[in-house]
Design an enzyme around this catalytic site. Structure first.
Site, short mmCIF file in Angstrom:
data_model
loop_
_atom_site.label_atom_id
_atom_site.label_comp_id
_atom_site.label_asym_id
_atom_site.label_seq_id
_atom_site.Cartn_x
_atom_site.Cartn_y
_atom_site.Cartn_z
N SER A 278 9.71 52.84 25.91
CA SER A 278 10.63 51.86 25.31
C SER A 278 9.94 50.50 25.14
O SER A 278 10.32 49.71 24.28
CB SER A 278 11.87 51.68 26.20
OG SER A 278 11.48 51.16 27.47
N LYS B 72 16.19 42.94 40.82
CA LYS B 72 15.09 43.03 41.80
C LYS B 72 15.61 42.79 43.21
O LYS B 72 15.26 43.47 44.16
CB LYS B 72 13.98 42.03 41.44
CG LYS B 72 13.26 42.34 40.15
CD LYS B 72 12.60 43.72 40.16
CE LYS B 72 11.83 44.01 38.90
NZ LYS B 72 11.22 45.37 38.88
N TYR C 281 18.02 40.03 35.40
CA TYR C 281 16.72 40.65 35.73
C TYR C 281 16.39 40.38 37.20
O TYR C 281 16.13 41.30 37.97
CB TYR C 281 15.60 40.11 34.84
CG TYR C 281 14.25 40.42 35.40
CD1 TYR C 281 13.53 39.47 36.13
CD2 TYR C 281 13.70 41.70 35.28
CE1 TYR C 281 12.32 39.78 36.70
CE2 TYR C 281 12.48 42.00 35.84
CZ TYR C 281 11.80 41.04 36.56
OH TYR C 281 10.58 41.35 37.14
N SER D 36 9.59 41.04 42.41
CA SER D 36 9.25 39.86 41.62
C SER D 36 9.58 38.58 42.36
O SER D 36 10.49 38.53 43.18
CB SER D 36 10.05 39.90 40.31
OG SER D 36 10.00 38.65 39.67
N PHE E 166 9.22 26.06 26.05
CA PHE E 166 10.65 25.94 26.36
C PHE E 166 10.92 24.81 27.34
O PHE E 166 11.19 25.01 28.52
CB PHE E 166 11.17 27.27 26.93
CG PHE E 166 11.11 28.43 25.97
CD1 PHE E 166 10.80 29.70 26.43
CD2 PHE E 166 11.34 28.26 24.61
CE1 PHE E 166 10.73 30.80 25.56
CE2 PHE E 166 11.28 29.33 23.74
CZ PHE E 166 10.96 30.61 24.21
C1 WQD Z 1 6.68 31.84 31.75
C2 WQD Z 1 6.86 30.39 31.38
C3 WQD Z 1 8.83 29.95 30.07
C4 WQD Z 1 7.55 32.13 26.49
C5 WQD Z 1 7.93 36.63 34.30
C6 WQD Z 1 8.19 38.04 33.88
C7 WQD Z 1 9.12 38.69 34.84
C8 WQD Z 1 8.67 38.45 36.26
C9 WQD Z 1 8.53 36.98 36.56
C10 WQD Z 1 7.28 40.13 37.23
C11 WQD Z 1 8.32 29.94 31.50
C12 WQD Z 1 7.55 29.64 29.28
C13 WQD Z 1 7.59 31.58 27.77
C14 WQD Z 1 7.44 31.27 25.37
C15 WQD Z 1 7.44 29.38 26.85
N1 WQD Z 1 7.40 39.07 36.48
N2 WQD Z 1 7.54 30.24 27.93
N3 WQD Z 1 7.40 29.92 25.59
O1 WQD Z 1 10.11 34.02 32.73
O2 WQD Z 1 8.35 33.40 34.43
O3 WQD Z 1 9.06 35.83 34.09
O4 WQD Z 1 7.55 36.51 35.62
O5 WQD Z 1 8.14 40.75 37.75
O6 WQD Z 1 9.11 40.08 34.57
O7 WQD Z 1 8.74 38.01 32.59
O8 WQD Z 1 7.67 34.66 32.40
O9 WQD Z 1 6.14 34.53 30.49
O10 WQD Z 1 8.65 34.65 30.04
O11 WQD Z 1 7.66 32.58 31.01
O12 WQD Z 1 7.41 28.16 27.02
O13 WQD Z 1 7.40 31.69 24.19
O14 WQD Z 1 6.51 30.24 30.00
O15 WQD Z 1 9.81 28.95 29.85
O16 WQD Z 1 8.31 28.59 31.95
P1 WQD Z 1 8.87 34.37 33.43
P2 WQD Z 1 7.53 34.16 30.89
#
Ligand code: WQD
Length: 345
Positions: free
Chosen positions: A37, A157, A153, A128, A222
């Site tokens: 998926s 966990k 999410y 996580s 973001f």
């Molecule tokens: C990281 C930072 C966003 C996209 C991840 C995994 C999740 C878990 C925890 C393992 C944040 C910023 C992101 C973009 C941005 N891992 N961002 N522009 O949300 O910390 O979660 O780690 O289990 O599965 O997804 O990761 O990469 O989405 O975001 O500014 O286009 O990057 O705001 O600060 P996140 P992420």
């Protein structure tokens, strides 16, 4: 000595595929189940090109217990499970909570149901740092309070950790190691495997590298109004190969009865907090490639800042994150360039 057979759920995914490589190179026989998926079957070719061994593969959904029962019949002697199979995007989970609770929890419950009867000795669970929610204090240790999850999410966990703990406390005949990842990034140094989400990437690095190569016009950051030095969110970005190696150590620990408790928990991070803007800068300096980006509004569900104290894993597992962030960014870029060469994107 021939090592045991390990089941890797979600093994064609990002962290799963890198872990399969390390398991095979440590001598384990690997069976993957994945519903594809959020991954592609071509990942098996990449794994084989690295290790010379094509893992056994079952295309299937772990939320269907009959599929899992058939797998255990077709591939007898599985002694350990690493469970990666889950939906994992914080932002997406805010829009699709039922999908996240059903997929992530039904998968785990099915595995736990079958492990005892099938003689499986242990499960490594992909947890996580999101279980810590918005920590009051950074860095976080395994004893830091579990805060209310800020996304479905993260809640899946937390609930999964509780389910595993309850099932083992009720006398289940197996052990568990819960690995709390921080932010996995980068790709295998061979550039044969890496992060390859389907569709528009939800997480930072794939979106960043797709912007750097011109697939995406601009990276949206973001928010830059957080309480951090440069206003952007802070995370602990850990190299995916370093992370994969920790899984092999965890499996070995359970299968050779080194576990000190039926359920053990470890933070897997570098111990360094890095902001989004710092990461962009590190990528640009490491690769010489500019990443067009703009500041936009905050993303719902985002944590402001979280990074690990990895001392416990360092001391008890004898594991430490080795790769530099610059090398990790170069590996992510090399992977994106390989995808372009292959015409994948
Ligand atoms: C990281 C930072 C966003 C996209 C991840 C995994 C999740 C878990 C925890 C393992 C944040 C910023 C992101 C973009 C941005 N891992 N961002 N522009 O949300 O910390 O979660 O780690 O289990 O599965 O997804 O990761 O990469 O989405 O975001 O500014 O286009 O990057 O705001 O600060 P996140 P992420």
């Amino acid at each position: 000595m021939k090592k045991e057979r390990i089941l890797v759920t979600g093994g064609t995914g990002y962290i799963g595929s890198h872990t399969v490589v390390e398991l095979q190179q440590a001598g384990y026989s690997v069976v993957i189940i994945d519903n594809l998926s959020n991954s592609n079957i071509s990942v098996l070719d990449g794994i084989e090109r690295i290790t010379g061994i094509r893992p056994d593969f079952v295309e299937g959904d772990c939320t269907d217990i009959d599929t899992l029962r058939k797998l255990f019949t077709d591939y007898p002697g599985i002694k350990g499970i690493i469970n990666f199979a889950a939906s994992k995007a914080v932002g997406e989970s805010m829009q699709k909570p039922i999908l996240y609770y059903r997929n992530n929890l039904d998968t785990l419950l099915n595995l736990l149901d079958l492990m005892g009867p099938e003689g499986v000795k242990g499960i490594v669970f992909s947890s996580s740092c999101t279980v810590y929610g918005e920590p009051d204090v950074n860095p976080v240790t395994e004893k830091s309070p579990i805060k209310k999850a800020t996304s479905p999410y993260g809640n899946t966990k937390q609930i999964s950790e509780e389910i595993i703990t309850d099932v083992i406390a009720a006398g289940a005949p197996f052990k568990a190691i819960l690995l709390r990842y921080f932010n996995p990034v980068g790709a295998h140094p061979s550039a044969e495997i890496g992060e390859l989400p389907n569709g528009v990437p939800q997480n930072l690095i794939p979106y960043l590298t797709q912007t750097a190569i011109g697939i995406r016009k601009e990276l949206s950051v973001f928010g830059n109004d957080y309480d951090t030095p440069d206003g952007s969110c802070i995370r602990d970005y850990i190299n995916v190969v370093d992370l994969a190696k920790a899984h092999v150590i965890a499996v070995e620990r359970m299968l050779t009865d080194k576990s000190e408790a039926p359920v053990e928990i470890f933070n897997l991070g570098t111990g360094n907090g890095v902001s989004v803007l710092e990461l962009i800068n590190t990528f640009e300096e490491a690769t010489g490639v500019k990443v067009p980006h703009k500041i936009v509004g905050r993303r719902a569900g985002d944590i402001e800042k979280v990074w690990a104290d990895p001392t416990y894993a360092n001391e008890v597992l004898g594991w430490k994150a080795e790769a530099s962030l610059a090398d990790t960014m170069r590996s992510a870029w090399a992977w994106q360039q390989r995808l372009r060469e292959r015409g994948v994107m």
